[in-house]
Design a protein around this motif. Structure first.
Motif, PDB file in Angstrom:
ATOM      1  N   ASP A 410     -20.131 -14.794  29.551  1.00 10.03           N
ATOM      2  CA  ASP A 410     -19.872 -15.547  28.014  1.00 10.03           C
ATOM      3  C   ASP A 410     -20.954 -14.773  26.828  1.00 10.03           C
ATOM      4  OD1 ASP A 410     -22.101 -16.367  29.897  1.00 10.03           O
ATOM      5  OD2 ASP A 410     -21.111 -18.629  28.856  1.00 10.03           O
ATOM      6  N   VAL A 411     -22.063 -15.050  27.844  1.00  6.21           N
ATOM      7  CA  VAL A 411     -23.270 -14.566  27.009  1.00  6.21           C
ATOM      8  C   VAL A 411     -23.224 -13.360  26.290  1.00  6.21           C
ATOM      9  CG1 VAL A 411     -25.713 -14.548  26.363  1.00  6.21           C
ATOM     10  CG2 VAL A 411     -24.552 -16.282  27.791  1.00  6.21           C
ATOM     11  N   LEU A 412     -22.925 -12.428  26.876  1.00  5.82           N
ATOM     12  CA  LEU A 412     -22.663 -11.072  26.432  1.00  5.82           C
ATOM     13  C   LEU A 412     -22.072 -10.775  25.298  1.00  5.82           C
ATOM     14  CD1 LEU A 412     -23.140  -9.956  30.106  1.00  5.82           C
ATOM     15  CD2 LEU A 412     -24.395  -9.222  28.740  1.00  5.82           C
ATOM     16  N   ILE A 413     -20.518 -12.071  25.908  1.00  4.45           N
ATOM     17  CA  ILE A 413     -19.386 -12.376  24.386  1.00  4.45           C
ATOM     18  C   ILE A 413     -19.977 -12.159  23.121  1.00  4.45           C
ATOM     19  CG2 ILE A 413     -17.376 -13.081  24.220  1.00  4.45           C
ATOM     20  CD1 ILE A 413     -16.373 -12.956  26.623  1.00  4.45           C
ATOM     21  N   GLN A 414     -20.724 -13.210  23.459  1.00  3.88           N
ATOM     22  CA  GLN A 414     -21.554 -14.135  22.204  1.00  3.88           C
ATOM     23  C   GLN A 414     -21.990 -12.330  21.629  1.00  3.88           C
ATOM     24  OE1 GLN A 414     -23.687 -17.990  22.595  1.00  3.88           O
ATOM     25  NE2 GLN A 414     -21.749 -18.186  24.913  1.00  3.88           N
ATOM     26  N   LEU A 415     -23.017 -11.969  22.084  1.00  2.00           N
ATOM     27  CA  LEU A 415     -23.723 -10.971  21.176  1.00  2.00           C
ATOM     28  C   LEU A 415     -23.260  -9.597  21.009  1.00  2.00           C
ATOM     29  CD1 LEU A 415     -26.368 -10.536  24.708  1.00  2.00           C
ATOM     30  CD2 LEU A 415     -27.234 -10.906  22.408  1.00  2.00           C
ATOM     31  N   VAL A 416     -22.124  -9.548  21.699  1.00  2.00           N
ATOM     32  CA  VAL A 416     -21.426  -8.242  21.135  1.00  2.00           C
ATOM     33  C   VAL A 416     -20.728  -9.083  19.842  1.00  2.00           C
ATOM     34  CG1 VAL A 416     -19.061  -7.046  21.546  1.00  2.00           C
ATOM     35  CG2 VAL A 416     -20.575  -6.836  23.022  1.00  2.00           C
ATOM     36  N   LYS A 417     -20.000 -10.118  19.933  1.00  2.00           N
ATOM     37  CA  LYS A 417     -19.973 -10.987  18.854  1.00  2.00           C
ATOM     38  C   LYS A 417     -21.105 -10.727  17.544  1.00  2.00           C
ATOM     39  CE  LYS A 417     -15.503 -12.847  20.813  1.00  2.00           C
ATOM     40  NZ  LYS A 417     -15.180 -14.095  20.939  1.00  2.00           N
ATOM     41  N   ALA A 418     -22.013 -11.068  17.308  1.00  5.29           N
ATOM     42  CA  ALA A 418     -22.539 -11.473  16.809  1.00  5.29           C
ATOM     43  C   ALA A 418     -23.454  -9.896  16.165  1.00  5.29           C
ATOM     44  CB  ALA A 418     -24.032 -11.914  17.595  1.00  5.29           C
ATOM     45  N   GLY A 419     -23.299  -9.577  16.775  1.00  2.00           N
ATOM     46  CA  GLY A 419     -23.197  -7.420  16.438  1.00  2.00           C
ATOM     47  C   GLY A 419     -22.162  -7.239  15.673  1.00  2.00           C
ATOM     48  N   GLU A 420     -20.579  -7.540  15.777  1.00  2.00           N
ATOM     49  CA  GLU A 420     -19.730  -7.966  14.900  1.00  2.00           C
ATOM     50  C   GLU A 420     -18.067  -6.562  15.319  1.00  2.00           C
ATOM     51  OE1 GLU A 420     -19.949  -5.917  10.269  1.00  2.00           O
ATOM     52  OE2 GLU A 420     -20.858  -7.987   9.736  1.00  2.00           O
ATOM     53  N   GLY A 421     -19.073  -6.576  17.091  1.00  2.00           N
ATOM     54  CA  GLY A 421     -18.520  -5.546  17.676  1.00  2.00           C
ATOM     55  C   GLY A 421     -16.700  -6.946  18.517  1.00  2.00           C
ATOM     56  N   THR A 422     -15.575  -6.389  18.314  1.00  2.00           N
ATOM     57  CA  THR A 422     -14.293  -6.456  19.009  1.00  2.00           C
ATOM     58  C   THR A 422     -14.490  -6.686  20.561  1.00  2.00           C
ATOM     59  OG1 THR A 422     -13.587  -5.970  16.526  1.00  2.00           O
ATOM     60  CG2 THR A 422     -11.783  -6.646  18.811  1.00  2.00           C
ATOM     61  N   VAL A 423     -14.244  -7.927  21.467  1.00  2.72           N
ATOM     62  CA  VAL A 423     -13.847  -8.289  22.605  1.00  2.72           C
ATOM     63  C   VAL A 423     -12.418  -8.294  23.214  1.00  2.72           C
ATOM     64  CG1 VAL A 423     -14.907  -9.631  24.644  1.00  2.72           C
ATOM     65  CG2 VAL A 423     -16.351  -9.381  22.918  1.00  2.72           C
ATOM     66  N   LEU A 424     -12.307  -7.581  23.683  1.00  2.00           N
ATOM     67  CA  LEU A 424     -10.960  -7.433  24.656  1.00  2.00           C
ATOM     68  C   LEU A 424     -11.059  -8.386  25.515  1.00  2.00           C
ATOM     69  CD1 LEU A 424     -10.338  -2.935  23.796  1.00  2.00           C
ATOM     70  CD2 LEU A 424     -10.157  -5.394  21.842  1.00  2.00           C
ATOM     71  N   THR A 425     -10.202  -8.681  25.737  1.00  2.00           N
ATOM     72  CA  THR A 425      -9.128  -9.155  26.680  1.00  2.00           C
ATOM     73  C   THR A 425      -8.693  -8.969  27.994  1.00  2.00           C
ATOM     74  OG1 THR A 425      -7.345 -10.495  25.643  1.00  2.00           O
ATOM     75  CG2 THR A 425      -9.229 -11.764  25.714  1.00  2.00           C
ATOM     76  N   ARG A 426      -8.062  -7.728  27.669  1.00  2.00           N
ATOM     77  CA  ARG A 426      -7.325  -6.417  28.590  1.00  2.00           C
ATOM     78  C   ARG A 426      -8.237  -5.388  28.539  1.00  2.00           C
ATOM     79  NH1 ARG A 426      -0.702  -7.131  27.737  1.00  2.00           N
ATOM     80  NH2 ARG A 426      -0.946  -9.630  28.427  1.00  2.00           N
ATOM     81  N   GLU A 427      -7.903  -4.569  29.387  1.00  2.00           N
ATOM     82  CA  GLU A 427      -8.875  -3.468  29.730  1.00  2.00           C
ATOM     83  C   GLU A 427      -7.652  -2.451  28.989  1.00  2.00           C
ATOM     84  OE1 GLU A 427      -9.608  -0.252  33.332  1.00  2.00           O
ATOM     85  OE2 GLU A 427      -9.308  -1.961  33.708  1.00  2.00           O
ATOM     86  N   PRO A 428      -8.459  -2.051  27.872  1.00  2.00           N
ATOM     87  CA  PRO A 428      -7.966  -0.792  27.013  1.00  2.00           C
ATOM     88  C   PRO A 428      -7.097   0.646  27.205  1.00  2.00           C
ATOM     89  CG  PRO A 428      -9.982  -0.472  26.685  1.00  2.00           C
ATOM     90  CD  PRO A 428      -9.710  -2.107  27.503  1.00  2.00           C
ATOM     91  N   ASN A 429      -6.100   0.855  27.391  1.00  2.00           N
ATOM     92  CA  ASN A 429      -5.086   2.174  27.896  1.00  2.00           C
ATOM     93  C   ASN A 429      -5.621   2.923  26.863  1.00  2.00           C
ATOM     94  OD1 ASN A 429      -3.502   4.463  28.542  1.00  2.00           O
ATOM     95  ND2 ASN A 429      -1.698   2.654  29.151  1.00  2.00           N
ATOM     96  N   PRO A 430      -6.378   4.677  28.390  1.00  2.00           N
ATOM     97  CA  PRO A 430      -6.526   5.918  26.547  1.00  2.00           C
ATOM     98  C   PRO A 430      -5.640   6.215  26.136  1.00  2.00           C
ATOM     99  CG  PRO A 430      -7.533   5.827  28.641  1.00  2.00           C
ATOM    100  CD  PRO A 430      -6.950   4.791  29.446  1.00  2.00           C
ATOM    101  N   GLU A 431      -4.026   6.239  26.929  1.00  2.00           N
ATOM    102  CA  GLU A 431      -3.560   6.954  26.514  1.00  2.00           C
ATOM    103  C   GLU A 431      -2.738   6.092  24.673  1.00  2.00           C
ATOM    104  OE1 GLU A 431      -2.170   9.991  27.218  1.00  2.00           O
ATOM    105  OE2 GLU A 431      -3.945   9.681  28.454  1.00  2.00           O
TER     106      GLU A 431
END
Length: 503
Positions: A410-431
């Motif tokens: 949860d702290v890592l998610i806060q860090l990424v969001k503070a840096g204007e990153g987007t957090v995904l709840t599902r693993e992305p499919n490369p295709e």
């Protein structure tokens, strides 16, 4: 080339004569302004005054207030004097203190000036637009003048990211562009789609506006979210030639930067201090609490986004340890100050006039990163993880150890969001990502050779038990260990995975 700076020196001395103390006629020390009549003095010259020595108007103690405007102008004069090698600008000057600074500024714009900062002048509407946005959209130069004179911030963004300067560049209204730039509008501020005003000028083939922006040091090499520079939007040979031309002489550039320094200083405003003390020694924490009472600023016990300054202990090289608090400070771009600031602030009458760079932490522990992150925020550039998408292949109830830090998901998610990153709840499919519109992470957009230039999606894992069996190494998606994410924040850049021994 030996530059005499004769005209500049004379103009600077004339300007300094306006700023002298109204009583002693010297350079003001801790300048204060009498709010009833507008005259300004050294603090010690009028600290016990009952009437103004300039106009005999009665003075109440509550009407003697620190003058940040004059302090910043004095600092600007001293900086220019250093550049042009004139150390005696405050000596033997003709007393011009009877000239109202308000009138001097008003003459520049040829418009009345009622007050420096009008309450709620930067209030936003439902679209995030201020009065200044609206005046620019209506191409109302007189209204733009009045708003700027009353302290309107020319760098406020609306909800879509547009600044007043970007709005007006599209219309090609040169007069208003000049007003905004002369009053501190940042020529390199990124806005909608991370485009700068120069991107907009080139895209709409506004030759005069492009020339004006370049004269205010607009960077021709900045990229938007698609990795394109202004020249990539050229629609005419004239514009292309303009962007390819060499910059003008160094003296012209320096003269312009000096003018910008003076003009911008008229619109510097004193921010409210919200201080977070991170792991201070007991004696420093106790002294900080006393200073907070004296200067009436807030001290938070938990780091929040409203924090403006973080104070830490450092070693003899002005370097602090990397902690979770420091990570948040870097991604937010707050001031990171060493505890020496506390002891000096104890003796100051107005801490807003302090030169914070004297106390800025040098390394955390990487050199110059605190300053780099802070300047990125002050320029209102996108934050570290702009245009980056993260999926954390981590357990929510597990604490992960990186160096001396204990980190949870949860702290890592806060860090990424503070840096204007987007957090995904599902693993992305490369295709699925192949059909997405290609965007470029802002902080490596100028480096075509960077291995992460086209990479927007990251799967973060912890090596060992529970790490993903399939790891992606495609140009647009990569699986990287948690230490890579922490290193990116520590160095305030997207790290080349090869530097960590990763292929």
């Amino acid at each position: 080339m030996d530059i005499s700076w004769t005209n500049t020196a004379k103009a600077l001395q004339d300007f300094a004569s306006i700023l002298v103390c109204g009583k002693c006629g010297a350079k003001p020390i801790s300048p204060v302004r009498l709010t009833n009549c507008g005259h300004f003095f050294c603090h010690d010259c009028v600290k016990s005054a009952t009437i103004c020595v300039k106009c005999d108007i009665p003075v109440h103690p509550c009407e003697i207030n620190p003058d940040c405007l004059v302090s910043n102008l004095i600092q600007g004069c001293d900086s220019i004097a250093q550049i042009i090698k004139r150390k005696n600008i405050w000596d033997n000057i003709v007393d011009g203190s009877n000239i109202s600074l308000d009138n001097t500024v008003s003459e520049v714009f040829n418009t009345p000036r009622k007050s420096y900062i009008r309450k709620n002048i930067d209030k936003r509407d439902s679209k995030g637009e201020t009065q200044l946005h609206t005046a620019c959209l209506k191409k109302n130069a007189e209204q733009v003048k009045r708003l700027l004179m009353r302290g309107a911030n020319p760098n406020t963004k609306d909800h879509a990211g547009w600044t007043p300067l970007q709005e007006i560049v599209n219309y090609g209204y040169t007069e208003i562009c000049k007003l905004l730039l002369s009053c501190g509008a940042l020529s390199n501020m990124s806005g909608y789609e991370k485009k700068t005003p120069l991107h907009e000028a080139v895209n709409f083939n506004r030759i005069e506006e492009a020339k004006l922006l370049l004269s205010y040091h607009a960077d021709k090499n900045l990229c938007d979210k698609y990795g394109k520079k202004p020249i990539d939007y050229c629609k005419s040979d004239e514009m292309r030639q303009l962007l390819m031309d060499v910059q003008s002489s160094s003296e012209k550039i320096l003269d312009k930067s000096i003018n910008q320094t003076l003009d911008t200083s008229l619109h510097i405003r004193c921010d409210k201090f919200v201080i977070y003390a991170s792991h201070l020694k007991h004696e420093n924490q106790k002294l900080l609490n006393l200073i907070a009472t004296k200067h009436k600023f807030k001290i938070l016990t938990v780091y929040r986004s409203s924090v403006t300054h973080v104070i830490v202990e450092v070693n003899e090289r002005n370097i602090t340890k990397l902690t979770l608090d420091v990570l948040f400070t870097i991604v937010h771009g707050n001031w990171l100050l060493n505890s020496d600031w506390i002891r000096l602030a104890e003796d100051m009458n107005d801490i807003s006039n302090m030169d914070f760079e004297l106390f800025e932490v040098y390394g955390a522990p990487t050199s110059d990163v605190p300053k780099k992150a802070r300047q990125n925020r002050e320029n209102q550039n996108p934050r570290l993880f702009n245009n980056c998408f993260f999926y954390f292949a981590l357990q929510a109830d597990v604490t992960y150890q990186i160096g001396n830090m204990e980190l949870r998901k949860d702290v890592l998610i806060q860090l990424v969001k503070a840096g204007e990153g987007t957090v995904l709840t599902r693993e992305p499919n490369p295709e699925d990502l192949k059909d997405m519109i290609q965007v470029i992470p802002y902080h490596i957009a100028n480096d075509l050779s960077h291995p992460l230039y086209k990479c927007t999606h990251y799967i973060i894992y912890m090596p060992g038990k529970g790490e993903p069996r399939i790891k992606y190494k495609m140009p647009h998606i990569k699986s990287l260990p948690l230490i890579w994410l922490i290193e990116c924040i520590e160095k305030f850049t997207l790290i080349n995975p090869a530097h960590l021994g990763l292929s």
